[in-house]
Every structure is written in structure tokens, then in C-alpha cells.
Design a protein around this motif. Structure first.
Motif, PDB file in Angstrom:
ATOM      1  N   UNK A  96       0.931  -1.466   0.194  1.00  0.00           N
ATOM      2  CA  UNK A  96       0.000  -0.175  -0.037  1.00  0.00           C
ATOM      3  C   UNK A  96       1.071   1.021  -0.067  1.00  0.00           C
ATOM      4  N   UNK A  97       2.326   1.051   0.894  1.00  0.00           N
ATOM      5  CA  UNK A  97       3.394   2.405   0.534  1.00  0.00           C
ATOM      6  C   UNK A  97       3.692   2.836  -0.437  1.00  0.00           C
ATOM      7  N   UNK A  98       3.708   1.709  -1.064  1.00  0.00           N
ATOM      8  CA  UNK A  98       4.707   1.620  -2.614  1.00  0.00           C
ATOM      9  C   UNK A  98       3.225   1.787  -3.320  1.00  0.00           C
ATOM     10  N   UNK A  99       2.296   1.994  -3.707  1.00  0.00           N
ATOM     11  CA  UNK A  99       0.940   2.866  -4.278  1.00  0.00           C
ATOM     12  C   UNK A  99       1.076   3.813  -3.974  1.00  0.00           C
ATOM     13  N   UNK A 100       0.525   4.630  -2.697  1.00  0.00           N
ATOM     14  CA  UNK A 100       0.968   5.743  -2.232  1.00  0.00           C
ATOM     15  C   UNK A 100       1.749   6.529  -3.187  1.00  0.00           C
ATOM     16  N   UNK A 101       3.072   5.993  -2.772  1.00  0.00           N
ATOM     17  CA  UNK A 101       4.131   6.267  -3.531  1.00  0.00           C
ATOM     18  C   UNK A 101       4.439   7.020  -4.955  1.00  0.00           C
ATOM     19  N   UNK A 105       4.513  10.922  -6.884  1.00  0.00           N
ATOM     20  CA  UNK A 105       4.887  10.662  -8.514  1.00  0.00           C
ATOM     21  C   UNK A 105       3.858  11.642  -8.837  1.00  0.00           C
ATOM     22  N   UNK A 106       3.141  10.643  -9.639  1.00  0.00           N
ATOM     23  CA  UNK A 106       2.346  10.712 -10.708  1.00  0.00           C
ATOM     24  C   UNK A 106       1.901  12.642 -10.385  1.00  0.00           C
ATOM     25  N   UNK A 107       1.509  12.781  -9.490  1.00  0.00           N
ATOM     26  CA  UNK A 107       0.697  14.267  -9.274  1.00  0.00           C
ATOM     27  C   UNK A 107       1.721  14.357  -8.836  1.00  0.00           C
ATOM     28  N   UNK A 108       3.235  14.155  -8.753  1.00  0.00           N
ATOM     29  CA  UNK A 108       4.244  15.618  -9.188  1.00  0.00           C
ATOM     30  C   UNK A 108       3.866  15.646 -10.588  1.00  0.00           C
ATOM     31  N   UNK A 109       3.837  15.221 -11.393  1.00  0.00           N
ATOM     32  CA  UNK A 109       4.460  15.506 -12.782  1.00  0.00           C
ATOM     33  C   UNK A 109       3.086  16.519 -13.218  1.00  0.00           C
ATOM     34  N   UNK A 110       2.285  16.521 -12.842  1.00  0.00           N
ATOM     35  CA  UNK A 110       0.872  17.614 -12.565  1.00  0.00           C
ATOM     36  C   UNK A 110       1.365  18.975 -12.936  1.00  0.00           C
ATOM     37  N   UNK A 111       0.304  19.357 -13.054  1.00  0.00           N
ATOM     38  CA  UNK A 111       0.758  21.676 -12.853  1.00  0.00           C
ATOM     39  C   UNK A 111       0.370  22.079 -11.047  1.00  0.00           C
ATOM     40  N   UNK A 112       0.998  21.353 -10.332  1.00  0.00           N
ATOM     41  CA  UNK A 112       0.914  21.554  -8.664  1.00  0.00           C
ATOM     42  C   UNK A 112       0.710  23.585  -8.784  1.00  0.00           C
ATOM     43  N   UNK A 115       2.373  25.573  -2.723  1.00  0.00           N
ATOM     44  CA  UNK A 115       1.820  24.859  -1.892  1.00  0.00           C
ATOM     45  C   UNK A 115       1.511  22.999  -2.043  1.00  0.00           C
ATOM     46  N   UNK A 116       0.536  22.581  -3.172  1.00  0.00           N
ATOM     47  CA  UNK A 116       0.829  20.825  -3.621  1.00  0.00           C
ATOM     48  C   UNK A 116       1.287  20.800  -3.609  1.00  0.00           C
ATOM     49  N   UNK A 117       2.665  21.013  -4.338  1.00  0.00           N
ATOM     50  CA  UNK A 117       3.684  20.310  -4.605  1.00  0.00           C
ATOM     51  C   UNK A 117       4.628  20.184  -3.327  1.00  0.00           C
ATOM     52  N   UNK A 118       4.709  21.271  -2.264  1.00  0.00           N
ATOM     53  CA  UNK A 118       5.622  20.640  -1.121  1.00  0.00           C
ATOM     54  C   UNK A 118       4.695  20.087  -0.753  1.00  0.00           C
ATOM     55  N   UNK A 119       3.176  20.017  -0.534  1.00  0.00           N
ATOM     56  CA  UNK A 119       2.669  19.027   0.762  1.00  0.00           C
ATOM     57  C   UNK A 119       3.265  17.437   0.237  1.00  0.00           C
ATOM     58  N   UNK A 120       3.319  16.982  -1.561  1.00  0.00           N
ATOM     59  CA  UNK A 120       3.901  15.871  -1.813  1.00  0.00           C
ATOM     60  C   UNK A 120       4.429  15.386  -1.886  1.00  0.00           C
TER      61      UNK A 120
END
Length: 142
Positions: A96-101, A105-112, A115-120
Motif C-alpha cells: 500500500x505504501x508503494x502504491x501511495x508513493x 510521484x504521478x501527481x507531482x508530474x501534474x501542474x501543481x 503548496x501542493x507540490x510541497x505537500x506531495x
């Protein structure tokens, strides 16, 4: 064990609905102080539950009696069931940790936003620390 899973239920959840049903039956029995065993599930009205129970309890392979004659002793999984369960739960948590990671990481590829980038990034760092500890518990490379 059931209560440990229950407190982590947001993190650990069952994808398989039959396994979730088995878990819920155990939770209900604990809450009502009822002892249930394999017979309870084997005689349950729900056919899917009975079938899953048979699949879980069925041993695919039997050790030959000749092993003991040759003084070769094998520890069976059911002889150390608590250790098996703990290891299985830790393995599930690691997956589950691997999936969350991967999701973060995919979310970081989006335009954020910053604050959202730092949270990720903070969440990724925390999950990697947890993953490292979990891997050590499982004796897995990380």
C-alpha cells in the motif's frame, strides 16, 4: 489482530469483497464476544463465503512422511500462524505504501501550486521513511 487492521482501515482496505466480508464477520464476532472458527465459515449461508473459506483452508501440497524418517523437519505455516499473519499484514502495508508513493510521484508530474507540490514532497518523504522501516521489519531491500 482484527482490531489492529480496523484502526488502520483507511490505509488498509480490502479490494476483494469476500475477504472484506470475512473481516466484517470477525469484527462482529469480537464485538459480540462470540468465538468463531472455520466451521462457522464453512457452514455459512453465503456461498461465496463458504467457497473462499474452502480455498483458504485447502492445502495444495502435503509433505511426505519420508521427510521425517530422514530426520528432515519442516515448520508448517499453521504452526507459527501469528508470525505468518504479522508478516502478511506488514507485506500488505508495504504494498500500500508503494502504491501511495507511485500515486504521489504521478501527481507531482501534474501542474501543481507550490503548496501542493510541497505537500506531495513532504508526504513522499514520510512514506519513504515508513517504507524503509517497514522493509527492515520484513527484511526486504528498499
Amino acid at each position: 489482530m482484527v482490531m489492529d487492521i480496523d484502526k488502520d482501515i483507511e490505509f488498509l482496505y480490502f479490494v476483494n469483497p469476500v475477504y472484506k466480508l470475512i473481516f466484517e464477520e470477525f469484527k462482529k464476532a469480537i464485538a459480540e464476544n462470540i468465538k468463531i472458527d472455520d466451521f462457522y465459515f464453512l457452514t455459512n449461508d453465503d456461498e461465496k463465503l463458504r467457497t473462499a473459506t474452502i480455498d483458504i483452508l485447502h492445502t495444495q501440497h502435503e509433505l511426505s512422511v519420508n521427510w521425517e524418517k530422514q530426520m528432515i523437519f519442516v515448520v508448517k505455516e499453521d504452526e507459527d500462524i501469528k508470525k505468518t499473519i504479522v508478516k502478511s499484514l506488514n507485506t500488505l502495508k508495504q504494498k500500500k505504501i508503494d502504491i501511495l508513493l507511485m500515486d504521489l510521484q504521478e501527481k507531482l508530474k501534474e501542474e501543481l501550486s507550490d503548496e501542493e507540490s510541497n505537500d506531495c514532497l513532504v508526504k513522499i518523504k514520510q512514506l519513504k521513511e515508513i517504507s524503509s522501516i517497514s522493509a527492515k521489519l520484513l527484511m526486504l531491500p528498499f
